[in-house]
Design an enzyme around this catalytic site. Structure first.
Site, mmCIF file in Angstrom:
data_model
loop_
_atom_site.group_PDB
_atom_site.id
_atom_site.type_symbol
_atom_site.label_atom_id
_atom_site.label_comp_id
_atom_site.label_asym_id
_atom_site.label_seq_id
_atom_site.Cartn_x
_atom_site.Cartn_y
_atom_site.Cartn_z
ATOM 1 N N HIS A 72 1.020 1.256 -13.043
ATOM 2 C CA HIS A 72 1.747 0.066 -13.513
ATOM 3 C C HIS A 72 3.250 0.366 -13.552
ATOM 4 C CE1 HIS A 72 2.229 -3.729 -15.561
ATOM 5 N NE2 HIS A 72 3.143 -3.117 -16.298
ATOM 6 N N ASN A 132 -5.216 3.067 -12.967
ATOM 7 C CA ASN A 132 -4.279 2.045 -12.484
ATOM 8 C C ASN A 132 -2.862 2.593 -12.530
ATOM 9 O OD1 ASN A 132 -3.516 -0.645 -11.730
ATOM 10 N ND2 ASN A 132 -2.824 -0.989 -13.833
ATOM 11 N N GLY A 149 0.785 -1.243 0.000
ATOM 12 C CA GLY A 149 0.000 0.000 0.000
ATOM 13 C C GLY A 149 0.811 1.284 0.000
ATOM 14 N N SER A 150 2.030 1.240 -0.538
ATOM 15 C CA SER A 150 2.819 2.476 -0.520
ATOM 16 C C SER A 150 2.216 3.537 -1.454
ATOM 17 C CB SER A 150 4.287 2.204 -0.866
ATOM 18 O OG SER A 150 4.428 1.864 -2.220
HETATM 19 C C1 GRF Z 1 3.306 -1.007 -7.625
HETATM 20 O O1 GRF Z 1 4.575 -1.242 -8.154
HETATM 21 C C2 GRF Z 1 2.288 -0.859 -8.713
HETATM 22 O O2 GRF Z 1 2.806 -0.287 -9.875
HETATM 23 C C3 GRF Z 1 1.918 -2.291 -8.996
HETATM 24 O O3 GRF Z 1 1.882 -2.890 -7.725
HETATM 25 C C4 GRF Z 1 2.797 -2.216 -6.856
HETATM 26 C C5 GRF Z 1 2.053 -1.847 -5.615
HETATM 27 O O4 GRF Z 1 2.892 -1.365 -4.619
HETATM 28 N N1 GRF Z 1 0.674 -2.365 -9.732
HETATM 29 P P1 GRF Z 1 2.298 -0.736 -3.300
HETATM 30 O O5 GRF Z 1 1.369 -1.783 -2.681
HETATM 31 O O6 GRF Z 1 1.552 0.502 -3.661
HETATM 32 O O7 GRF Z 1 3.462 -0.456 -2.425
#
Ligand code: GRF
Length: 201
Positions: free
Chosen positions: A109, A107, A13-14
C-alpha cells in the site's frame, strides 16, 4: 520443493516485475506460479507473458461480483499457493478468500498505514501536506488496509516535490519492501506477537 507464489495485479505491474527480478537474481528461492488480474488491459498480464509466467484474467463486472469472487477463489485454490501477493490489486477480496488464506496474503500500500487507507493515497498525502509518507506491506484481513503491518518505508516530502516526484519516490521504496517482505514470509522469518511483526533473522 520451491514455495509457490500467486500474484494479483490490476495495473501496470511494476511491483510484480520487481518481485520477478528479485527471484531471477536468486535473492529468493520461490516460484511465481500465476499472475491473476481482474483487468483485461492490465500491463501486468503482458509482463507475465514476457516472463513466461501463467497469466490469468478474470474480468471484473460489478453486476457479477459473486461470480467473480467464486472464479477467483477457485483459481487461487487450484494454484495451491504458499503465499498470495496483492501487488496493486484494486478489488477488495471477499471474506471467504481472506479467511481461507488467513495470513497468507500480503498487500503493498502506498502510504504509511494506518494513514491514508483506500484508494488515491499518494495524492491524499500530498494534498494533506504531510511531511513524511511512504509505503507499507501488510497481511490482508477483512478490514480496509488494516491488517498486520510487515514492513514500512519512509519517504520525505520536500517542499518543491511534485505529485509525480512523490509517486516515483514511493514506487521506488515499494519495489524494495515488497520483495523483502515476501522473502521474510517464504523463509518463515515473520513472527507475530499480538499485532507486532518481529523478523527473526
Ligand atoms: C502501487 O502503488 C501499490 O502500492 C498500489 O497500487 C500500485 C500498483 O503499482 N496498491 P504497480 O501496478 O505495481 O506498478
Amino acid at each position: 520443493m520451491k514455495k509457490k507464489i500467486v500474484v494479483l495485479a490490476s495495473g501496470r505491474g511494476s511491483n510484480f516485475a520487481a518481485l520477478v527480478q528479485f527471484i531471477k537474481r536468486k535473492k529468493l528461492n520461490a516460484e511465481i506460479v500465476a499472475l491473476i488480474s481482474d483487468n483485461p488491459t492490465a500491463g501486468a498480464l503482458l509482463l507475465a507473458d514476457s516472463f513466461n509466467i501463467r497469466a490469468i484474467c478474470i474480468p471484473f463486472r460489478k453486476e457479477e461480483r459473486t461470480n467473480f469472487n467464486e472464479k477467483l477463489f477457485k483459481t487461487l485454490k487450484d494454484s495451491e499457493p504458499d503465499l498470495i501477493v496483492a501487488a496493486g490489486f484494486m478489488k477488495i477480496l471477499p471474506p471467504e478468500i481472506v479467511n481461507y488464506f488467513e495470513r497468507k496474503i500480503i498487500n503493498i500500500h502506498p502510504s504509511l498505514l494506518p494513514a491514508f487507507p483506500g484508494i488515491g493515497s499518494i495524492q491524499k498525502a500530498w494534498e494533506y501536506g504531510v511531511q513524511v509518507t511512504g509505503c507499507t506491506t501488510h497481511f490482508i484481513d477483512n478490514t480496509l488496509d488494516g491488517g498486520i503491518i510487515i514492513l514500512q518505508s519512509i519517504v520525505k516530502i520536500k517542499p518543491n516535490m511534485s505529485l509525480a516526484d512523490l509517486e516515483s519516490a514511493i514506487h521506488k521504496e515499494e519495489h524494495k519492501i515488497l520483495p523483502k517482505s515476501v522473502k521474510y514470509f517464504i523463509e518463515g522469518k515473520i513472527k507475530i506477537i499480538n499485532r507486532r511483526v518481529v523478523i527473526e533473522e
